[in-house]
Write a protein that holds these residues in place. Sequence first.
Motif, PDB file in Angstrom:
ATOM      1  N   VAL A   3      -8.029  14.548 -17.815  1.00 35.49           N
ATOM      2  CA  VAL A   3      -7.997  14.116 -16.413  1.00 35.49           C
ATOM      3  C   VAL A   3      -8.807  15.137 -15.625  1.00 35.49           C
ATOM      4  O   VAL A   3      -8.402  16.297 -15.499  1.00 35.49           O
ATOM      5  N   GLY A   4      -9.972  14.715 -15.135  1.00 38.62           N
ATOM      6  CA  GLY A   4     -10.841  15.611 -14.382  1.00 38.62           C
ATOM      7  C   GLY A   4     -10.452  15.676 -12.920  1.00 38.62           C
ATOM      8  O   GLY A   4      -9.293  15.445 -12.539  1.00 38.62           O
ATOM      9  N   GLU A   5     -11.427  15.969 -12.088  1.00 38.71           N
ATOM     10  CA  GLU A   5     -11.180  16.026 -10.644  1.00 38.71           C
ATOM     11  C   GLU A   5     -10.841  14.624 -10.131  1.00 38.71           C
ATOM     12  O   GLU A   5     -11.566  13.669 -10.381  1.00 38.71           O
ATOM     13  N   ILE A   6      -9.721  14.494  -9.443  1.00 36.55           N
ATOM     14  CA  ILE A   6      -9.230  13.201  -8.976  1.00 36.55           C
ATOM     15  C   ILE A   6      -8.956  13.296  -7.474  1.00 36.55           C
ATOM     16  O   ILE A   6      -8.436  14.304  -6.991  1.00 36.55           O
ATOM     17  N   VAL A   7      -9.316  12.246  -6.739  1.00 38.56           N
ATOM     18  CA  VAL A   7      -8.994  12.165  -5.308  1.00 38.56           C
ATOM     19  C   VAL A   7      -7.938  11.083  -5.121  1.00 38.56           C
ATOM     20  O   VAL A   7      -7.981  10.039  -5.781  1.00 38.56           O
ATOM     21  N   PRO A   8      -6.951  11.294  -4.247  1.00 38.12           N
ATOM     22  CA  PRO A   8      -5.944  10.263  -3.999  1.00 38.12           C
ATOM     23  C   PRO A   8      -6.494   9.182  -3.076  1.00 38.12           C
ATOM     24  O   PRO A   8      -7.474   9.394  -2.355  1.00 38.12           O
ATOM     25  N   PHE A   9      -5.872   8.033  -3.095  1.00 41.90           N
ATOM     26  CA  PHE A   9      -6.212   6.976  -2.139  1.00 41.90           C
ATOM     27  C   PHE A   9      -5.003   6.077  -1.957  1.00 41.90           C
ATOM     28  O   PHE A   9      -3.982   6.220  -2.644  1.00 41.90           O
ATOM     29  N   GLU A  10      -5.098   5.149  -1.019  1.00 36.43           N
ATOM     30  CA  GLU A  10      -3.964   4.303  -0.672  1.00 36.43           C
ATOM     31  C   GLU A  10      -4.205   2.893  -1.179  1.00 36.43           C
ATOM     32  O   GLU A  10      -5.186   2.242  -0.796  1.00 36.43           O
ATOM     33  N   SER A  11      -3.293   2.407  -2.076  1.00 35.59           N
ATOM     34  CA  SER A  11      -3.439   1.066  -2.618  1.00 35.59           C
ATOM     35  C   SER A  11      -2.097   0.624  -3.201  1.00 35.59           C
ATOM     36  O   SER A  11      -1.060   1.265  -2.976  1.00 35.59           O
ATOM     37  N   ASP A  12      -2.109  -0.476  -3.941  1.00 34.57           N
ATOM     38  CA  ASP A  12      -0.887  -1.026  -4.539  1.00 34.57           C
ATOM     39  C   ASP A  12      -0.629  -0.362  -5.889  1.00 34.57           C
ATOM     40  O   ASP A  12      -1.488  -0.395  -6.784  1.00 34.57           O
ATOM     41  N   ARG A  13       0.576   0.210  -6.038  1.00 32.28           N
ATOM     42  CA  ARG A  13       0.877   0.994  -7.235  1.00 32.28           C
ATOM     43  C   ARG A  13       0.857   0.134  -8.496  1.00 32.28           C
ATOM     44  O   ARG A  13       0.215   0.477  -9.501  1.00 32.28           O
ATOM     45  N   LEU A  14       1.580  -0.984  -8.495  1.00 34.31           N
ATOM     46  CA  LEU A  14       1.708  -1.781  -9.710  1.00 34.31           C
ATOM     47  C   LEU A  14       0.343  -2.289 -10.181  1.00 34.31           C
ATOM     48  O   LEU A  14       0.031  -2.242 -11.375  1.00 34.31           O
ATOM     49  N   SER A  15      -0.458  -2.758  -9.233  1.00 33.58           N
ATOM     50  CA  SER A  15      -1.789  -3.252  -9.612  1.00 33.58           C
ATOM     51  C   SER A  15      -2.621  -2.139 -10.226  1.00 33.58           C
ATOM     52  O   SER A  15      -3.293  -2.335 -11.253  1.00 33.58           O
ATOM     53  N   MET A  16      -2.588  -0.947  -9.628  1.00 28.26           N
ATOM     54  CA  MET A  16      -3.379   0.163 -10.165  1.00 28.26           C
ATOM     55  C   MET A  16      -2.856   0.610 -11.527  1.00 28.26           C
ATOM     56  O   MET A  16      -3.637   0.953 -12.415  1.00 28.26           O
ATOM     57  N   GLU A  17      -1.532   0.600 -11.712  1.00 25.68           N
ATOM     58  CA  GLU A  17      -0.997   0.943 -13.031  1.00 25.68           C
ATOM     59  C   GLU A  17      -1.485  -0.019 -14.096  1.00 25.68           C
ATOM     60  O   GLU A  17      -1.853   0.378 -15.216  1.00 25.68           O
ATOM     61  N   GLN A  18      -1.518  -1.302 -13.758  1.00 25.91           N
ATOM     62  CA  GLN A  18      -1.986  -2.304 -14.726  1.00 25.91           C
ATOM     63  C   GLN A  18      -3.481  -2.142 -14.999  1.00 25.91           C
ATOM     64  O   GLN A  18      -3.940  -2.262 -16.138  1.00 25.91           O
ATOM     65  N   ILE A  19      -4.241  -1.835 -13.955  1.00 31.50           N
ATOM     66  CA  ILE A  19      -5.695  -1.658 -14.127  1.00 31.50           C
ATOM     67  C   ILE A  19      -5.970  -0.441 -15.017  1.00 31.50           C
ATOM     68  O   ILE A  19      -6.697  -0.527 -16.019  1.00 31.50           O
ATOM     69  N   ILE A  20      -5.397   0.712 -14.645  1.00 34.77           N
ATOM     70  CA  ILE A  20      -5.634   1.947 -15.404  1.00 34.77           C
ATOM     71  C   ILE A  20      -5.102   1.799 -16.824  1.00 34.77           C
ATOM     72  O   ILE A  20      -5.747   2.196 -17.809  1.00 34.77           O
ATOM     73  N   PRO A  22       0.828  -1.214   0.000  1.00 36.28           N
ATOM     74  CA  PRO A  22       0.000   0.000   0.000  1.00 36.28           C
ATOM     75  C   PRO A  22       0.860   1.261   0.000  1.00 36.28           C
ATOM     76  O   PRO A  22       1.876   1.346   0.693  1.00 36.28           O
ATOM     77  N   GLU A  23       0.459   2.249  -0.778  1.00 39.88           N
ATOM     78  CA  GLU A  23       1.061   3.572  -0.761  1.00 39.88           C
ATOM     79  C   GLU A  23       0.048   4.556  -1.333  1.00 39.88           C
ATOM     80  O   GLU A  23      -0.891   4.184  -2.038  1.00 39.88           O
ATOM     81  N   THR A  24       0.233   5.814  -1.014  1.00 41.98           N
ATOM     82  CA  THR A  24      -0.693   6.839  -1.504  1.00 41.98           C
ATOM     83  C   THR A  24      -0.456   7.062  -3.000  1.00 41.98           C
ATOM     84  O   THR A  24       0.684   7.274  -3.430  1.00 41.98           O
ATOM     85  N   LEU A  25      -1.524   7.009  -3.777  1.00 38.41           N
ATOM     86  CA  LEU A  25      -1.414   7.049  -5.233  1.00 38.41           C
ATOM     87  C   LEU A  25      -2.090   8.292  -5.796  1.00 38.41           C
ATOM     88  O   LEU A  25      -3.182   8.675  -5.361  1.00 38.41           O
ATOM     89  N   ASP A  26      -1.415   8.898  -6.779  1.00 39.13           N
ATOM     90  CA  ASP A  26      -2.006   9.985  -7.564  1.00 39.13           C
ATOM     91  C   ASP A  26      -2.524   9.354  -8.862  1.00 39.13           C
ATOM     92  O   ASP A  26      -1.782   9.163  -9.821  1.00 39.13           O
ATOM     93  N   VAL A  27      -3.791   8.995  -8.866  1.00 39.39           N
ATOM     94  CA  VAL A  27      -4.363   8.268  -9.996  1.00 39.39           C
ATOM     95  C   VAL A  27      -4.366   9.130 -11.257  1.00 39.39           C
ATOM     96  O   VAL A  27      -4.226   8.619 -12.373  1.00 39.39           O
ATOM     97  N   GLY A  28      -4.516  10.449 -11.094  1.00 41.58           N
ATOM     98  CA  GLY A  28      -4.489  11.320 -12.263  1.00 41.58           C
ATOM     99  C   GLY A  28      -3.147  11.268 -12.972  1.00 41.58           C
ATOM    100  O   GLY A  28      -3.076  11.130 -14.207  1.00 41.58           O
ATOM    101  N   ALA A  29      -2.050  11.365 -12.204  1.00 47.90           N
ATOM    102  CA  ALA A  29      -0.713  11.281 -12.803  1.00 47.90           C
ATOM    103  C   ALA A  29      -0.482   9.907 -13.409  1.00 47.90           C
ATOM    104  O   ALA A  29       0.126   9.767 -14.483  1.00 47.90           O
ATOM    105  N   MET A  30      -0.982   8.880 -12.745  1.00 43.35           N
ATOM    106  CA  MET A  30      -0.839   7.513 -13.253  1.00 43.35           C
ATOM    107  C   MET A  30      -1.556   7.369 -14.592  1.00 43.35           C
ATOM    108  O   MET A  30      -1.041   6.762 -15.540  1.00 43.35           O
TER     109      MET A  30
END
Length: 509
Positions: free
Chosen positions: A380-397, A351-359
């Motif tokens: 990239v519209g309004e985005i809220v950060p959250f805490e999750s796994d970076r690699l998994s979120m990169e693959q999902i996005i 887990p780490e804090t992720l900037d989904v917009g930058a991702m």
Amino acid sequence: MTKISALFAHIRTLLRQRTLGRSIVLLLAAAMILLLAVNATTYVMIQRTAAFNDQVERTWQARRAGRIIQINMKDAEAAQRGYVLTGQSGFMLAYQQAADGQTYLIDQLAGKLGADPEDTATVEAITRLSRDKILEMDQVLALSRSGQGRAAVERISAGDGRELMRQLEAELGSFDQRMGSRLAERRAASESSALVTLVVNGVAGALILALAGIVFLLVRRYLLELQDAQAAIDRVNAGLEETVRARTAALMRSTEEVQRFAYIVSHDLRSPLVNVMGYTAELEQAGKTIDLQMTKVETQAPELLERDALTAAREDIPEAVGFIRASTEKMDRLINAILKLSREGRRNLVPETLDVGAMASRAADSVRHQLEATETEFVVGEIVPFESDRLSMEQIIGNLIDNAVKYLQPGRPGRIEITGSDLPGGWVEYAIKDNGRGIAAKDHERIFELFRRAGRQDQQGEGLGLAFVRNSVRRLGGSIDVDSVLGEGSTFRLKFPKRLILDDAGDTL
């Protein structure tokens, strides 16, 4: 063959148990219905008995009231004659009390009787005779109090008062007999109702005991058959356990082979990737050298400089190098994850804090040439950060953006937008929206299955991307849904806990 026979025997036993279970349920239901019927009947009979008892009580009270009226009138007559004979005021006081109370006693009698015409006529007759008798006694007392004692005695001797008293006693006697007969009838009805209630309860109790006995026998039979079925299951399980152990060992060997293969493939992929990364660095350095040379030419001999060459050196080459570097870095992370997975068997989430917009922007940069070729706007519209796994979120996005680009609608400028918002209860939601081909309603669930694709098959793919995305989303404790209209576009909604909580094994709780 022995295992198959045992299995069929077990199935037959289960079917018998199911039939037996239905029989037990039906019997218990019958017992419950019977019990409810008995309770309802008992309630009705108790109410009926209570009504009879109330009638008995009211009849007895009415009979008693009639006798009190007769006694009171006799007391009034005796007090009247005592005053006429002695002139003592005590007799007059006793007379007045008896005469004044007669009306109250008659009202009490009327209140204890119903609307029966015969009872109403009796009350009217008693009222009339009592009034006439009291009037006659008042006249006699008036003569006596005026000093005409002899005339008062003669009036008494004339017998008018005795006749009125006889008629009143006859009316009250008839009423008493009628109340006595009615009292006997109502007592008999009350006793009959109580007896019926007792009989109903007795019969119902016997039936319930019989049903209980039948249920007991059926349950005993069911338990015996259940024991036999359990023994059969144990025998089947004894053989299945050995089969499971053998297949588990084979599966473990296959898994180890897959892990070794993944390690070998990832290791072999790293060598060309390192070369690509090295040459990218050299290309970047060469671009800087060319840019310096172009700067000198621009300063010393601008007429020799080609503007396209200057644009290529200062803009196109750095942009291309940046795209290559972003893609190689992403591939490097994937290879590292595969290598680690091959060594550990399963990658632990971090887990780490992720900037989904930058991702999302980095994922869009990796397909920038496709976006520009199709005139697609990436927002990239309004985005809220959250805490999750970076690699998994990169693959999902990355997978979702790749899909959006791949399935844009030809003939119109594309638009891909990603937004995020907080949800109540500690959740966040991200939406990736496009105006591409869209997905038919019947395929909204199908697209998340392995090796399943929807719509025209004019793009390369094996139907693994969205299945992988759903699996990754679920591992992060989230969910994914799609809203789509064919020909208009799609919106993939990702819902995650705002903070990823892991157990000791590195999985989400």
